[in-house]
Design a protein around this motif. Structure first.
Motif, PDB file in Angstrom:
ATOM      1  N   PRO A 252       0.853  -1.191   0.000  1.00 40.64           N
ATOM      2  CA  PRO A 252       0.000   0.000   0.000  1.00 40.64           C
ATOM      3  C   PRO A 252       0.889   1.241   0.000  1.00 40.64           C
ATOM      4  N   MET A 253       0.627   2.167  -0.924  1.00 40.96           N
ATOM      5  CA  MET A 253       1.468   3.357  -1.064  1.00 40.96           C
ATOM      6  C   MET A 253       0.968   4.442  -0.112  1.00 40.96           C
ATOM      7  N   HIS A 254       1.376   4.297   1.149  1.00 41.86           N
ATOM      8  CA  HIS A 254       0.871   5.215   2.166  1.00 41.86           C
ATOM      9  C   HIS A 254       1.794   5.146   3.373  1.00 41.86           C
ATOM     10  N   ASP A 255       2.174   6.311   3.915  1.00 40.05           N
ATOM     11  CA  ASP A 255       3.124   6.315   5.028  1.00 40.05           C
ATOM     12  C   ASP A 255       2.463   6.001   6.366  1.00 40.05           C
ATOM     13  N   GLN A 256       1.103   5.895   6.392  1.00 37.75           N
ATOM     14  CA  GLN A 256       0.423   5.472   7.613  1.00 37.75           C
ATOM     15  C   GLN A 256      -0.182   4.078   7.459  1.00 37.75           C
ATOM     16  N   ALA A 257       0.380   3.278   6.575  1.00 38.02           N
ATOM     17  CA  ALA A 257      -0.103   1.912   6.396  1.00 38.02           C
ATOM     18  C   ALA A 257       0.722   0.973   7.256  1.00 38.02           C
ATOM     19  N   LYS A 258       0.047   0.160   8.034  1.00 41.77           N
ATOM     20  CA  LYS A 258       0.710  -0.851   8.848  1.00 41.77           C
ATOM     21  C   LYS A 258       0.518  -2.199   8.163  1.00 41.77           C
ATOM     22  N   ILE A 259       1.601  -2.775   7.678  1.00 42.09           N
ATOM     23  CA  ILE A 259       1.539  -4.069   6.994  1.00 42.09           C
ATOM     24  C   ILE A 259       1.670  -5.180   8.031  1.00 42.09           C
ATOM     25  N   VAL A 260       0.718  -6.102   8.017  1.00 39.50           N
ATOM     26  CA  VAL A 260       0.730  -7.229   8.951  1.00 39.50           C
ATOM     27  C   VAL A 260       0.946  -8.505   8.151  1.00 39.50           C
ATOM     28  N   ILE A 261       1.991  -9.235   8.502  1.00 37.90           N
ATOM     29  CA  ILE A 261       2.342 -10.446   7.771  1.00 37.90           C
ATOM     30  C   ILE A 261       2.853 -11.468   8.777  1.00 37.90           C
ATOM     31  N   GLN A 262       2.567 -12.737   8.547  1.00 37.24           N
ATOM     32  CA  GLN A 262       3.029 -13.810   9.416  1.00 37.24           C
ATOM     33  C   GLN A 262       4.011 -14.669   8.624  1.00 37.24           C
ATOM     34  N   PRO A 263       5.308 -14.416   8.773  1.00 34.74           N
ATOM     35  CA  PRO A 263       6.270 -15.163   7.971  1.00 34.74           C
ATOM     36  C   PRO A 263       6.289 -16.649   8.366  1.00 34.74           C
ATOM     37  N   ILE A 264       6.012 -17.514   7.427  1.00 30.12           N
ATOM     38  CA  ILE A 264       6.210 -18.950   7.606  1.00 30.12           C
ATOM     39  C   ILE A 264       6.951 -19.457   6.379  1.00 30.12           C
ATOM     40  N   GLU A 265       7.386 -20.691   6.438  1.00 27.12           N
ATOM     41  CA  GLU A 265       8.304 -21.217   5.429  1.00 27.12           C
ATOM     42  C   GLU A 265       7.767 -21.090   3.995  1.00 27.12           C
ATOM     43  N   CYS A 266       6.461 -21.302   3.823  1.00 26.15           N
ATOM     44  CA  CYS A 266       5.889 -21.339   2.472  1.00 26.15           C
ATOM     45  C   CYS A 266       5.345 -19.988   2.000  1.00 26.15           C
ATOM     46  N   GLN A 267       5.520 -18.956   2.799  1.00 26.92           N
ATOM     47  CA  GLN A 267       4.952 -17.644   2.468  1.00 26.92           C
ATOM     48  C   GLN A 267       6.063 -16.707   1.977  1.00 26.92           C
ATOM     49  N   PRO A 268       5.905 -16.003   0.841  1.00 27.99           N
ATOM     50  CA  PRO A 268       4.706 -15.959  -0.002  1.00 27.99           C
ATOM     51  C   PRO A 268       4.743 -17.047  -1.076  1.00 27.99           C
ATOM     52  N   CYS A 269       3.578 -17.617  -1.369  1.00 27.62           N
ATOM     53  CA  CYS A 269       3.508 -18.630  -2.429  1.00 27.62           C
ATOM     54  C   CYS A 269       2.866 -18.070  -3.691  1.00 27.62           C
ATOM     55  N   PHE A 270       2.170 -16.940  -3.566  1.00 24.82           N
ATOM     56  CA  PHE A 270       1.487 -16.267  -4.681  1.00 24.82           C
ATOM     57  C   PHE A 270       0.378 -17.121  -5.300  1.00 24.82           C
ATOM     58  N   LYS A 271      -0.142 -18.090  -4.564  1.00 21.01           N
ATOM     59  CA  LYS A 271      -1.222 -18.938  -5.072  1.00 21.01           C
ATOM     60  C   LYS A 271      -2.581 -18.327  -4.734  1.00 21.01           C
ATOM     61  N   ARG A 272      -3.573 -18.651  -5.560  1.00 24.12           N
ATOM     62  CA  ARG A 272      -4.944 -18.201  -5.302  1.00 24.12           C
ATOM     63  C   ARG A 272      -5.568 -18.977  -4.145  1.00 24.12           C
ATOM     64  N   VAL A 273      -5.263 -20.271  -4.088  1.00 23.56           N
ATOM     65  CA  VAL A 273      -5.753 -21.148  -3.031  1.00 23.56           C
ATOM     66  C   VAL A 273      -4.543 -21.785  -2.361  1.00 23.56           C
ATOM     67  N   CYS A 274      -4.546 -21.877  -1.029  1.00 17.94           N
ATOM     68  CA  CYS A 274      -3.407 -22.438  -0.308  1.00 17.94           C
ATOM     69  C   CYS A 274      -3.137 -23.865  -0.791  1.00 17.94           C
ATOM     70  N   PRO A 275      -1.960 -24.142  -1.369  1.00 15.42           N
ATOM     71  CA  PRO A 275      -1.679 -25.492  -1.873  1.00 15.42           C
ATOM     72  C   PRO A 275      -1.542 -26.535  -0.768  1.00 15.42           C
ATOM     73  N   LEU A 276      -1.328 -26.101   0.471  1.00 13.81           N
ATOM     74  CA  LEU A 276      -1.193 -27.024   1.599  1.00 13.81           C
ATOM     75  C   LEU A 276      -2.495 -27.158   2.394  1.00 13.81           C
ATOM     76  N   GLY A 277      -3.462 -26.324   2.056  1.00 16.05           N
ATOM     77  CA  GLY A 277      -4.789 -26.449   2.657  1.00 16.05           C
ATOM     78  C   GLY A 277      -4.947 -25.877   4.051  1.00 16.05           C
ATOM     79  N   HIS A 278      -3.915 -25.192   4.598  1.00 11.00           N
ATOM     80  CA  HIS A 278      -4.047 -24.705   5.977  1.00 11.00           C
ATOM     81  C   HIS A 278      -4.119 -23.182   6.107  1.00 11.00           C
ATOM     82  N   THR A 279      -3.633 -22.452   5.127  1.00 12.56           N
ATOM     83  CA  THR A 279      -3.633 -20.982   5.133  1.00 12.56           C
ATOM     84  C   THR A 279      -3.119 -20.413   6.453  1.00 12.56           C
ATOM     85  N   GLN A 280      -2.064 -21.020   6.988  1.00 15.98           N
ATOM     86  CA  GLN A 280      -1.548 -20.584   8.298  1.00 15.98           C
ATOM     87  C   GLN A 280      -0.954 -19.182   8.255  1.00 15.98           C
ATOM     88  N   CYS A 281      -0.543 -18.741   7.064  1.00 14.02           N
ATOM     89  CA  CYS A 281      -0.017 -17.374   6.953  1.00 14.02           C
ATOM     90  C   CYS A 281      -1.082 -16.353   7.339  1.00 14.02           C
TER      91      CYS A 281
END
Length: 303
Positions: A252-281
């Motif tokens: 997001p192009m904004h200086d007041q945007a807080k990006i929330v992300i949960q880094p896990i081994e398979c993230q980012p996968c850029f898939k439409r549907v989680c290939p592992l079926g858990h969407t833990q990210c």
């Protein structure tokens, strides 16, 4: 596409919007040729072609536009006469890749990208409020954008959104849920779980009305979606939740945007549907964490 017109109408830099009558993916050579011929009378000096497809370069070619700029893409020799070669390692962000096309081919520096801003007029806001039967809001407003056109691997769980809505409604906030007709089921579920002080605008507003209402939000919580970028361009404090995608490419192009992300081994996968079926990210990002980010943005704004 016609649906983008309300966005372009709110960009002071844009003098005219030309609606593309052909749907995504259609070649329709005859229609493209006719569109190109009609554009010849405008005598444009330059066309900057953002998509990398063969068909996207045809209309500027048939419009006889002198300078036709774009990346090499597929089979575009001759169609583009200002052909560039994309260095993906140097230009990592999508917006950098597009903005670089506005410079000469000899410029190798990473382009300076200014923050986009949408201009919203007060009388448009008032008209949108009246059309939706709303009064000027006296409380803090939380905007929720639970959809993502790309797919479910970008969508934070609906019950998590509902929990955020419940907690902030209990603190006196008004909750507005935004989205297209496709997001209506998710928005309905959030509203059922939340109860009072929540308005469901999914599938109920035009894009122009959604832009006007988003401009009134105190904070917006969104998946990585088109509405996330709209909220950023409206200069609204924003909590952006990323799942399968990568904020290094499309932040997001904004200086007041807080990006929330949960880094896990398979993230980012850029898939439409989680290939592992858990969407833990996404499921590993708790509602309490998002509530804390929202309140942190409010406190930041008050100081």
């Amino acid at each position: 596409p016609a649906w983008t017109h309300p966005l372009l109408a709110r960009m002071p830099e844009v003098h005219e919007a030309l609606i593309m009558p052909l749907g995504h993916g259609r070649l329709a050579l005859g229609q493209r040729y006719q569109i190109g011929r009609k554009l010849r009378a405008k005598a444009y000096d330059q066309a900057i072609v953002l998509p990398n497809s063969f068909k996207s370069a045809l209309i500027p070619f048939w419009a006889n536009i002198k300078k036709r700029t774009g990346y090499k893409g597929e089979l575009r020799w001759g169609l583009l006469n200002d052909l560039r070669y994309l260095d993906k390692q140097r230009l990592r962000m999508t917006v950098q890749r597009f903005v670089a096309l506005a410079s000469g081919p000899e410029v190798n520096a990473i382009p300076k990208v200014s923050l986009p801003r949408l201009s919203v007029e007060p009388f448009h806001i008032q008209a949108s409020l009246q059309a939706l039967g709303l009064k000027q809001v006296q409380t803090k407003v939380l905007g929720l954008c639970p959809g993502a056109e790309y797919g479910p691997a970008k969508c934070w769980p609906v019950d998590y959104y509902a929990e955020v809505a419940k907690q902030l409604a209990a603190q006196g906030w008004t909750i507005w849920v935004f989205g297209s007709e496709k997001d209506k089921a998710a928005a309905d579920a959030i509203c059922r779980a939340t109860g009072k002080d929540i308005h469901n605008f999914a599938g109920q507003t035009s894009l122009g009305q959604a832009i006007d209402l988003l401009s009134l939000c105190t904070v917006v919580v969104s998946n990585d979606s088109g509405l996330m970028h709209v909220a950023a361009a409206l200069n609204r404090p924003l909590v952006a939740i990323y799942g399968s995608s990568d904020p290094k490419f499309t932040p997001p192009m904004h200086d007041q945007a807080k990006i929330v992300i949960q880094p896990i081994e398979c993230q980012p996968c850029f898939k439409r549907v989680c290939p592992l079926g858990h969407t833990q990210c996404l499921t590993a990002i708790s509602p309490q964490r998002i509530v804390a980010e929202v309140l942190g943005l409010v406190n930041m704004g008050e100081h």
